[in-house]
Design a protein around this motif. Structure first.
Motif, mmCIF file in Angstrom:
data_model
loop_
_atom_site.group_PDB
_atom_site.id
_atom_site.type_symbol
_atom_site.label_atom_id
_atom_site.label_comp_id
_atom_site.label_asym_id
_atom_site.label_seq_id
_atom_site.Cartn_x
_atom_site.Cartn_y
_atom_site.Cartn_z
ATOM 1 N N ILE A 22 -34.099 54.652 -15.142
ATOM 2 C CA ILE A 22 -35.194 55.600 -15.406
ATOM 3 C C ILE A 22 -35.092 56.175 -16.820
ATOM 4 C CG2 ILE A 22 -36.159 57.838 -14.742
ATOM 5 C CD1 ILE A 22 -35.259 57.159 -11.838
ATOM 6 N N GLU A 23 -33.885 56.628 -17.171
ATOM 7 C CA GLU A 23 -33.724 57.364 -18.428
ATOM 8 C C GLU A 23 -33.529 56.463 -19.640
ATOM 9 O OE1 GLU A 23 -30.564 60.135 -17.846
ATOM 10 O OE2 GLU A 23 -31.676 61.339 -16.373
ATOM 11 N N GLU A 24 -32.813 55.360 -19.464
ATOM 12 C CA GLU A 24 -32.505 54.492 -20.610
ATOM 13 C C GLU A 24 -33.485 53.328 -20.734
ATOM 14 O OE1 GLU A 24 -30.143 55.216 -22.758
ATOM 15 O OE2 GLU A 24 -29.460 56.976 -21.653
ATOM 16 N N ALA A 25 -33.857 52.742 -19.588
ATOM 17 C CA ALA A 25 -34.776 51.598 -19.636
ATOM 18 C C ALA A 25 -36.235 52.024 -19.537
ATOM 19 C CB ALA A 25 -34.438 50.612 -18.518
ATOM 20 N N GLY A 26 -36.474 53.309 -19.256
ATOM 21 C CA GLY A 26 -37.834 53.828 -19.255
ATOM 22 C C GLY A 26 -38.688 53.396 -18.071
ATOM 23 N N ILE A 27 -38.052 53.088 -16.952
ATOM 24 C CA ILE A 27 -38.805 52.692 -15.755
ATOM 25 C C ILE A 27 -39.020 53.935 -14.902
ATOM 26 C CG2 ILE A 27 -38.894 51.159 -13.754
ATOM 27 C CD1 ILE A 27 -36.790 49.412 -15.143
ATOM 28 N N PRO A 28 -40.237 54.367 -14.676
ATOM 29 C CA PRO A 28 -40.460 55.574 -13.856
ATOM 30 C C PRO A 28 -39.872 55.421 -12.460
ATOM 31 C CG PRO A 28 -42.464 54.926 -15.014
ATOM 32 C CD PRO A 28 -41.488 53.801 -15.190
ATOM 33 N N GLY A 29 -39.348 56.518 -11.936
ATOM 34 C CA GLY A 29 -38.739 56.491 -10.614
ATOM 35 C C GLY A 29 -39.705 56.052 -9.531
ATOM 36 N N PHE A 30 -40.964 56.483 -9.648
ATOM 37 C CA PHE A 30 -41.951 56.106 -8.647
ATOM 38 C C PHE A 30 -42.259 54.606 -8.709
ATOM 39 C CE2 PHE A 30 -46.484 56.133 -7.039
ATOM 40 C CZ PHE A 30 -46.123 56.268 -5.700
ATOM 41 N N LEU A 54 -47.012 47.951 12.988
ATOM 42 C CA LEU A 54 -45.754 48.295 12.319
ATOM 43 C C LEU A 54 -45.409 49.745 12.602
ATOM 44 C CD1 LEU A 54 -43.707 47.063 10.215
ATOM 45 C CD2 LEU A 54 -45.041 48.217 8.453
ATOM 46 N N SER A 55 -44.156 49.989 12.997
ATOM 47 C CA SER A 55 -43.670 51.362 13.156
ATOM 48 C C SER A 55 -42.718 51.672 12.015
ATOM 49 C CB SER A 55 -42.934 51.531 14.492
ATOM 50 O OG SER A 55 -43.839 51.450 15.571
ATOM 51 N N VAL A 56 -42.974 52.745 11.292
ATOM 52 C CA VAL A 56 -42.148 53.152 10.159
ATOM 53 C C VAL A 56 -41.590 54.537 10.450
ATOM 54 C CG1 VAL A 56 -42.038 53.469 7.671
ATOM 55 C CG2 VAL A 56 -43.706 51.864 8.641
ATOM 56 N N LEU A 57 -40.261 54.639 10.517
ATOM 57 C CA LEU A 57 -39.594 55.916 10.775
ATOM 58 C C LEU A 57 -38.907 56.379 9.504
ATOM 59 C CD1 LEU A 57 -39.869 54.483 13.647
ATOM 60 C CD2 LEU A 57 -38.103 56.087 14.366
ATOM 61 N N CYS A 58 -39.264 57.593 9.054
ATOM 62 C CA CYS A 58 -38.847 58.051 7.731
ATOM 63 C C CYS A 58 -38.104 59.379 7.778
ATOM 64 C CB CYS A 58 -40.077 58.233 6.832
ATOM 65 S SG CYS A 58 -41.085 56.764 6.646
ATOM 66 N N GLY A 59 -37.210 59.540 6.812
ATOM 67 C CA GLY A 59 -36.586 60.823 6.540
ATOM 68 C C GLY A 59 -37.222 61.445 5.320
ATOM 69 N N GLY A 60 -36.601 62.510 4.806
ATOM 70 C CA GLY A 60 -37.222 63.243 3.723
ATOM 71 C C GLY A 60 -36.703 62.924 2.339
ATOM 72 N N GLY A 61 -35.744 62.006 2.214
ATOM 73 C CA GLY A 61 -35.213 61.659 0.900
ATOM 74 C C GLY A 61 -35.914 60.454 0.305
ATOM 75 N N ASN A 62 -35.281 59.862 -0.709
ATOM 76 C CA ASN A 62 -35.884 58.701 -1.356
ATOM 77 C C ASN A 62 -35.959 57.503 -0.420
ATOM 78 O OD1 ASN A 62 -36.398 60.065 -3.673
ATOM 79 N ND2 ASN A 62 -34.818 59.062 -4.912
ATOM 80 N N ASN A 63 -35.022 57.413 0.535
ATOM 81 C CA ASN A 63 -35.095 56.343 1.524
ATOM 82 C C ASN A 63 -36.383 56.473 2.327
ATOM 83 O OD1 ASN A 63 -33.999 55.163 4.464
ATOM 84 N ND2 ASN A 63 -33.182 54.097 2.671
ATOM 85 N N GLY A 64 -36.709 57.709 2.711
ATOM 86 C CA GLY A 64 -37.977 57.953 3.384
ATOM 87 C C GLY A 64 -39.154 57.631 2.492
ATOM 88 N N GLY A 65 -39.029 57.938 1.187
ATOM 89 C CA GLY A 65 -40.090 57.610 0.239
ATOM 90 C C GLY A 65 -40.384 56.122 0.210
ATOM 91 N N ASP A 66 -39.325 55.300 0.242
ATOM 92 C CA ASP A 66 -39.522 53.853 0.321
ATOM 93 C C ASP A 66 -40.315 53.497 1.578
ATOM 94 O OD1 ASP A 66 -37.950 53.648 -1.966
ATOM 95 O OD2 ASP A 66 -36.128 53.155 -0.849
ATOM 96 N N GLY A 67 -39.999 54.189 2.674
ATOM 97 C CA GLY A 67 -40.716 53.953 3.918
ATOM 98 C C GLY A 67 -42.183 54.330 3.827
ATOM 99 N N PHE A 68 -42.477 55.426 3.132
ATOM 100 C CA PHE A 68 -43.874 55.818 2.940
ATOM 101 C C PHE A 68 -44.653 54.691 2.245
ATOM 102 C CE2 PHE A 68 -42.165 60.417 2.205
ATOM 103 C CZ PHE A 68 -41.857 60.534 3.548
ATOM 104 N N ILE A 69 -44.005 54.088 1.248
ATOM 105 C CA ILE A 69 -44.640 52.999 0.507
ATOM 106 C C ILE A 69 -44.919 51.815 1.434
ATOM 107 C CG2 ILE A 69 -44.378 51.341 -1.375
ATOM 108 C CD1 ILE A 69 -44.778 54.175 -2.386
ATOM 109 N N VAL A 70 -43.933 51.466 2.257
ATOM 110 C CA VAL A 70 -44.107 50.344 3.189
ATOM 111 C C VAL A 70 -45.285 50.612 4.114
ATOM 112 C CG1 VAL A 70 -43.055 49.034 5.068
ATOM 113 C CG2 VAL A 70 -41.659 49.687 3.104
#
Length: 501
Positions: A22-30, A54-70
């Motif tokens: 993110i910081e050195e290669a300039g790839i946004p986190g999102f 499809l059932s997607v079960l998510c938490g509140g961290g970035n792992n959950g964020g990946d799930g939101f995308i799926v």
């Protein structure tokens, strides 16, 4: 399927890779999060093309964020999506950073997120586990525990995002409970915990996606361990000189086989010959001479009844394998005393390890050219701890063993570890068929033979462990895991060490 990388990372190192991208290669986190979600969704479509829900079960961290995308990607493609989050009514308001961006983006795509309820069935044809990621340290509790248990009761396939929820990314330990996935798609860096201890029951098939991180990012972050593969064999065993003779490849002395235990030492000697040692001598009880010669006439067998008789054989040897079938009686003590005086490279296995601990010689060892090959029970005795405590952090345990011994340590088990105090190697080859008598004896002979061929201790250990485990996988693939015998590995080990398979 793409070949997995050879480099392994801790959870903290993986987070540093992410931060550097993110910081050195300039790839946004999102952007990275969307790439992760796409990688998971692409794997779902490839594996289960008939999927409609499809059932997607998510938490509140970035792992959950990946799930939101799926969930959003599935919704875009017209799938029916059951999207559930584990949390309270304030869940959405507490989301931060990329996870909040992902929630808003998915909501904008028409995904309806609802709170997970343990009495509500999971209805999807495929279940996506995006509950907990690599930041988990304590045991899984509350709603997460209920969700994990519900997932594990399923009859439908489960795909985990980055790591099965409930696994420790560094140690492979189940933190209270953990999802048992059919497939795990992990990102950016391979987490070392995915390959060892209890993780082997939970990860399923492992898929890696770098998320197109440039090589310059990896160059800035240190590696925790290296995963063994066929390249290690090719690197350490160059083509032999056409002018070679048997003296070029060392004289290995195998010491072991007390009354009634001759088979262990015989197997070690036979494995050593098939692994390329120039000459192999077996020092054992006289009663085992006939059996050894019938099994492998190329081995030079000597009946030894005292430590004094052993000294002459040690003088002729270049390397020693000590311990297979040794026992712990008076004869074994005499053998240990004779070996203790030598400065030759020594591979210590089985009862040799137990005697080191009982005679308090382990605390006096400090020899760089000795290789210890304990299973968890033997390692626990050497460190004067219990097996469960030792297994909680296998990398730390291997490091402690190496620091105490001064040599190279092979900590056997699910995800065998090899370290000389400088580099850590991990072998994820092998299978449950290896849980049978004689496997360790064959391994000690292989490692001893490689030492005799002038490989360094750590190279002999890592190549030997890989060849042994890969041979077991080939045997199991042909005839199954159940009933696998240690001696069946030997012909395959020879082929692997010669680069034939």
């Amino acid at each position: 399927m793409k070949e997995l990388p050879g480099t392994l990372y801790t959870a903290e190192q993986t987070r540093l890779l992410d931060k550097t991208a993110i910081e050195e290669a300039g790839i946004p986190g999102f952007t990275l999060m969307k790439r992760a979600g796409r990688a998971v969704f692409a794997e779902i479509q490839k594996r289960w093309p008939q999927m409609k829900t499809l059932s997607v079960l998510c938490g509140g961290g970035n792992n959950g964020g990946d799930g939101f995308i799926v969930a959003a990607l599935a919704r875009q493609k017209g799938y029916e999506v059951q999207a559930r989050y584990v949390g309270d009514d304030e869940f959405a308001g507490r989301l931060r950073g990329e996870a909040r961006e992902a929630w808003l983006w998915a909501s904008g795509e028409g995904v309806r997120f609802q709170q997970f309820q343990p009495d509500e069935p999971i209805t999807g044809d495929v279940i996506v586990d995006a509950l907990l990621g690599t930041g988990l340290t304590g045991d899984v509790r509350g709603g997460f525990q209920q969700a994990v248990k519900m997932i594990n009761q399923r009859t439908r396939p489960v795909i985990s995002v980055d790591i099965p929820s409930g696994l420790c990314a560094d140690t492979g330990r189940v933190l209270g409970c953990a999802v048992k996935a059919d497939v795990t798609v992990t990102f950016i860096g391979l987490k070392q915990g995915l390959f060892m201890h209890q993780a082997v029951e939970n990860v399923g098939e492992l898929i890696f996606d770098s998320l197109h991180i440039p090589e310059s990012v990896y160059e800035q972050v240190s590696v925790s361990a290296f995963r063994l593969g066929a390249d290690d064999v090719a690197e350490c065993l160059p083509k032999r000189s056409r002018a070679s003779h048997k003296g070029s490849f060392g004289h290995l002395l195998v010491i072991g086989g007390d009354h009634g235990m001759g088979g262990a030492a015989i197997m070690a000697a036979e494995a050593a010959l098939s692994s390329g040692a120039g000459k192999v001598t077996l020092a054992t009880r006289t009663e085992h001479i006939s059996a050894a010669l019938m099994r492998c006439p190329e081995v030079m067998v000597q009946g030894v009844e005292s430590g004094h008789e052993l000294l002459a054989l040690i003088e002729q040897a270049d390397v020693i394998v000590f311990g297979p079938g040794l026992g712990k009686k008076a004869w074994a003590e005499q053998m240990l005393q004779a070996v203790w005086e030598t400065r030759l490279p020594v591979v210590i296995d089985a009862d040799g390890l137990n005697m080191l601990g009982e005679k308090e010689k382990f605390q006096q060892l400090s020899r760089k050219n000795w290789i210890l090959t304990p299973h968890p029970g033997e390692a626990a005795r050497l460190l004067k701890t219990g097996v469960p405590l030792l297994q909680r952090n296998r990398i730390m345990s291997a490091t402690e063993l190496q620091a105490a011994s001064g040599g190279t340590v092979v900590l056997k088990g699910a995800g065998t570890l090899i370290t000389d105090g400088d580099v850590m190697h991990l072998c994820n080859a092998g299978n449950p068929g290896m849980a049978s008598g004689g496997m360790g004896d064959v391994l000690s002979g292989i490692i001893g033979a490689l030492l005799a061929q002038k490989l360094s201790p750590v190279d002999a250990a890592r190549v030997g462990v890989y060849a042994h485990s890969a041979a077991a996988d080939l045997c199991a693939a042909e005839n199954g895991e159940r009933g696998l015998k240690a001696t069946e590995l030997i012909p395959y080990v020879r082929l692997i060490l010669n680069g034939k398979i």
